[in-house]
Enzyme design. Structure first.
Site, PDB file in Angstrom:
ATOM      1  N   ASP A  21       1.126  -1.302   0.096  1.00  0.00           N
ATOM      2  CA  ASP A  21       0.154   0.545  -0.213  1.00  0.00           C
ATOM      3  C   ASP A  21       0.709   1.122   0.351  1.00  0.00           C
ATOM      4  O   ASP A  21       2.266   1.299   0.438  1.00  0.00           O
ATOM      5  CB  ASP A  21      -1.146  -0.296   0.901  1.00  0.00           C
ATOM      6  CG  ASP A  21      -0.451   0.151   2.440  1.00  0.00           C
ATOM      7  OD1 ASP A  21      -0.245   1.138   3.198  1.00  0.00           O
ATOM      8  OD2 ASP A  21       0.157  -1.165   3.355  1.00  0.00           O
ATOM      9  N   ASP A  70      -9.235   3.777   6.243  1.00  0.00           N
ATOM     10  CA  ASP A  70      -8.686   3.551   7.160  1.00  0.00           C
ATOM     11  C   ASP A  70      -8.562   3.908   8.425  1.00  0.00           C
ATOM     12  O   ASP A  70      -8.311   5.538   7.990  1.00  0.00           O
ATOM     13  CB  ASP A  70      -7.363   4.596   6.563  1.00  0.00           C
ATOM     14  CG  ASP A  70      -5.695   4.151   7.007  1.00  0.00           C
ATOM     15  OD1 ASP A  70      -5.252   3.768   7.942  1.00  0.00           O
ATOM     16  OD2 ASP A  70      -4.678   4.436   6.238  1.00  0.00           O
ATOM     17  N   GLU A 123      -6.775   4.527  11.747  1.00  0.00           N
ATOM     18  CA  GLU A 123      -6.043   4.742  12.349  1.00  0.00           C
ATOM     19  C   GLU A 123      -5.536   5.360  13.220  1.00  0.00           C
ATOM     20  O   GLU A 123      -4.775   6.319  13.868  1.00  0.00           O
ATOM     21  CB  GLU A 123      -4.347   4.531  11.810  1.00  0.00           C
ATOM     22  CG  GLU A 123      -4.013   5.655  10.619  1.00  0.00           C
ATOM     23  CD  GLU A 123      -2.948   4.928   9.715  1.00  0.00           C
ATOM     24  OE1 GLU A 123      -1.674   5.201  10.321  1.00  0.00           O
ATOM     25  OE2 GLU A 123      -2.842   4.469   8.563  1.00  0.00           O
TER      26      GLU A 123
END
Length: 853
Positions: free
Chosen positions: A18, A116, A118
């Protein structure tokens, strides 16, 4: 969950990476060559940021062969629901920002989008963070139709979400390989937090790549390394590639099957949801044996015996290769094939073929996998390993063509029989025989020679529909077939056709160029190939005016065509007229008419002409009729049509006259006979009789010589007992009273030979007392002072009035004993003297005479 744990152990997982702006500009070819087969690239962050490498990565990665999807870096910091719709505004806004920039790359051909999670700058609780994730995913589903994958790490989000979030696919980040085992070879698994154990889909097992950034195509030394929770990229596609169908399953024959029949082999598999077509690979795993099949089966025909492998690639409607998924490679073992059968049903065989290209065809041969074709007698095949029972298009030369087929399979070969056909693509040729019409004829018979070297001319196709002829003055006429050289097929066939003359007979009016034309679809060869329409040949008619022509049964001799004599002869019923270069033949003639001109026309008869002859010029030309042989009967006055006609009778020729004649002249070298009766008179302006055989037999008829007033009288006079002139010819013909002289003027009447009658001669001036310019009637004829009269009368009729009277006695009494000579002075026996012998004649005949003559 994509695959049971036990099936995934000890198997190399599919590798990927990624990326974001931190890797700089990627070399995606290097990334692919490093073994990476998928990537997730950053697209957006929060509600305002777009990754600077987003545009470059989205195109270059896919072009290099990697499967690509995009992720959004979330920054949850707002838990308000200002719209009172039950959704966090911040989650919805971030989803909409993600979609507005990357939505075009969330459909077919791309991996599912990723959330995502995080970072938690807003300090959300577990429940709030889970709701944020769910609200984000809800909005993305509404916008793109896709439920995003959730990325999180085990140190943070994966351990703090509540269980409501585990309905989404998980991409987990955990970089502790020592604790959790090897991520690539399948011996390790990361913890999954609130997700069920082992249910992760992707594992980011390294955040820096152990310094392998450049080796994986990055400009940076660090790069995120990932694996898919499975060893089969097709499973990745099936579960995470938008638009990819399911992996084909359910093979038939079953994987590992043995002793499978190789005949008419049918491959089957289960329909793959999402697939619209299939490619199938047999043994060769790089080139499909069949492509774009629309059903989940394929009939491979006969296959070789032995071990085989195969697989199926399922494809959706999209042409994007990233959406294609492959089955596992399956295997089976086929039993041995029997030998192929004998090829049969060859077409064409024992037939004619008339067009090209030619395609050879035969029946599908049992157990055959391929075929070889042998052409002619060559021991080497022209075509090999054909999979269909048909040849490509052939363009051989015309003639007899041999061919055979050998059927083949893995077991062996079987020879087929010898087949043959005759190729004849060329229709018969046609050549005109170059005949031209003959002047005066009513038809033209001409030939056309047809040739066909291959199959031969079909004689049954030849008839009166074959040919037509066109020419001047709109002439167009179909030709009638008259005959063939043989009533059989053959390489050459000669046909004779006939056309009629345009105006009844061929003459100058018909001059010009004529074209002999072929009608279409009439003449063919034995193979069935027809001649096309078109010109075969031409003839040009350039006739001079014909010297003769026939109307009905009357033959006309046309002196307008030439100044030369026309010669007429007869042989075997055919009349031949010739003059100069022209020679014309006629048959069925019952009369001859000489059509003269004002010029001097000459007709020469070569032999006997047994039909009536007349002249019809009515002009003043000095014409001549020359009888050079045979016998001619004249039963009408030739002078009526030709008043200036000279009749010449050559030696050996005979003319019989049965009508009074008015001639310009009469020249006799042969025989002229005037038939007895009807008081006929030959009137001529000039007379010539040539010894030794020139002879005129007047019988009981008369003769008038109307000589030219400027010249002397032709009557003649006695000298030494012999007469000259006309009197001399009578003297010769009388032959001393027997009237059987070989030449001269005579009479064959019996009374003359007995002395009762004779041919008397005298001047019309003396007989009728005529002066110049005066005329008198002699019978029905008008005579003038310059006419000599020859009359059949009683011997002793001195004044030629037809009987003996006292006037005749007075004449002989006056001239007896004088030097006078001539019949009208009393020389009745033509001895040159007026004597007692003449008295005896007149005395005897006076008593013996009958009615006046």
């Amino acid at each position: 969950m994509v695959q049971p744990l036990e099936t995934r152990l000890l198997m190399a997982r599919v590798q990927g990476i990624d990326v974001s702006q931190w890797q700089g500009t990627m070399n995606w070819t290097t990334a692919y060559n490093a073994g990476n087969r998928f990537t997730f690239a950053k697209a957006t962050q929060g509600t305002t940021a777009v990754d600077p490498q987003f545009t470059t990565n989205r195109t270059a990665a896919k072009n290099a062969g990697l499967l690509i999807g995009f992720y959004h870096f979330a920054t949850p910091d707002n838990i308000t629901d200002a719209n009172a719709d039950g959704r966090y505004d911040d989650a919805v806004a971030e989803a909409e920002w993600f979609y507005s920039n990357a939505g075009a790359y969330m459909g077919t051909g791309y991996l599912k989008p990723v959330l995502d999670l995080e970072s938690n700058p807003g300090g959300l609780t577990n429940t709030q963070l889970s709701k944020f994730a769910n609200d984000f995913c809800w909005r993305m589903q509404a916008l793109s139709g896709q439920d995003p994958i959730i990325y999180c790490n085990t140190n943070y989000a994966a351990n703090v979400y509540n269980s409501t979030v585990n309905v989404h696919d998980l991409w987990i980040a955990n970089w502790n390989e020592t604790s959790y085992g090897h991520p690539v070879n399948g011996t390790g698994n990361p913890p999954s937090g609130v997700w069920p154990a082992g249910s992760w889909d992707f594992w980011q097992y390294s955040a820096d790549g152990n310094g392998q950034g450049a080796a994986n195509g990055a400009q940076s030394s660090a790069i995120d390394l990932d694996v898919f929770n499975g060893s089969d990229i097709n499973l990745l596609k099936q579960n995470f590639m938008v638009g990819a169908p399911d992996i084909p399953t359910g093979p038939s024959p079953a994987n590992g099957a043995t002793n499978v029949s190789p005949l008419n082999f049918l491959f089957n598999w289960n329909d793959s949801p999402g697939a619209t077509r299939y490619d199938i690979y047999l043994d060769n795993m790089t080139t499909p044996a069949a492509s774009n099949l629309t059903s989940s089966q394929w009939n491979a025909g006969n296959i070789p015996g032995g071990a085989h492998t195969w697989k199926v690639v399922a494809k959706p409607a999209s042409n994007d290769d990233d959406t294609h998924v492959s089955s596992a490679v399956w295997s089976f073992t086929a039993s041995s094939l029997p030998l192929p059968g004998v090829p049969s049903g060859g077409t064409p065989n024992n037939v004619f073929v008339i067009s090209k290209p030619v395609i050879l065809d035969w029946a599908d041969t049992p157990n055959a996998s391929t075929y070889d074709i042998y052409l002619g007698t060559s021991p080497t095949p022209t075509y090999t390993n054909l999979t269909a029972s048909q040849s490509p298009s052939l363009n051989p030369a015309d003639g007899v063509r041999l061919w055979r087929v050998v059927a083949k399979n893995a077991t062996g070969n079987t020879n087929g029989p010898q087949w043959q056909y005759t190729l004849d693509t060329v229709a018969p040729a046609a050549n005109y025989g170059a005949q031209t019409p003959t002047s005066g004829t009513t038809f033209l018979d001409f030939t056309v020679t047809y040739t066909d070297a291959t199959s031969g001319v079909d004689f049954t196709s030849l008839d009166s529909s074959d040919i037509y002829v066109t020419g001047p003055n709109s002439y167009s006429q179909s030709a009638t077939l008259m005959s063939l050289d043989a009533n059989a097929n053959g390489s050459t066939r000669i046909a004779t056709y006939r056309i009629a003359a345009p105006g009844g007979t061929w003459d100058m009016a018909d001059n010009g160029t004529y074209t002999v034309n072929q009608n279409a679809s009439q003449v063919k060869d034995v193979a069935g190939g027809f001649r096309a329409a078109g010109a075969i040949g031409i003839f040009t008619l350039g006739l001079a005016q014909p010297i003769a022509y026939q109307l009905g049964s009357v033959l006309h001799l046309d002196f307008s065509a030439t100044g030369a004599a026309i010669v007429l002869s007869l042989s075997g019923g055919t009349y031949t007229a010739s003059s100069g270069a022209q020679t014309l033949n006629f048959s069925g003639v019952t009369a001859v008419v000489a059509d003269g001109t004002s010029d001097a026309d000459v007709l020469q008869l070569s032999n006997s002409i047994p039909v009536p002859l007349t002249f019809a010029n009515g002009a003043a030309g000095n014409d001549a009729l020359e009888v050079n042989g045979g016998t001619l009967a004249i039963d009408s006055d030739l002078g009526a049509g030709a008043p200036n006609l000279l009749l010449k009778v050559a030696g050996g020729a005979t003319v019989t006259i049965d009508s009074t004649q008015h001639l310009r002249g009469l020249h006799v070298t042969g025989q002229v006979n005037v038939t007895a009766g009807d008081e006929k008179v030959i009137v001529t302006r000039e007379l010539q009789i040539f010894a030794p055989a020139g002879r005129i037999d007047l019988a009981d008829n008369d003769l008038v010589i109307d000589y030219d007033a400027a010249g002397p009288s032709p009557i003649g006079a006695a000298s030494g007992g012999t007469y000259s002139g006309v009197a001399g010819w009578i003297q010769a013909g009388s032959n001393g009273g027997a009237w059987d002289g070989a030449s001269g003027i005579t009479t064959t009447q019996g009374d003359a030979a007995g002395g009762l009658t004779t041919l008397g001669i005298g001047e019309a001036s003396g007989l009728f007392g005529l002066e110049p310019g005066d005329t008198a009637l002699f019978g029905a004829e008008t005579v003038d002072a310059t006419s000599v009269i020859v009359k059949y009368t009683y011997a002793g009729d001195a004044n030629l009035d037809g009987f003996i009277s006292g006037d005749d006695y007075s004449t002989i009494d006056f001239y007896v004993g004088t030097s006078a000579d001539g019949y009208t002075y009393g020389d009745f026996n033509y001895d040159g003297l007026v004597s007692g012998d003449d008295y005896s004649t007149i005395d005897f005949n006076f008593s013996a005479q009958g009615a006046p003559l």
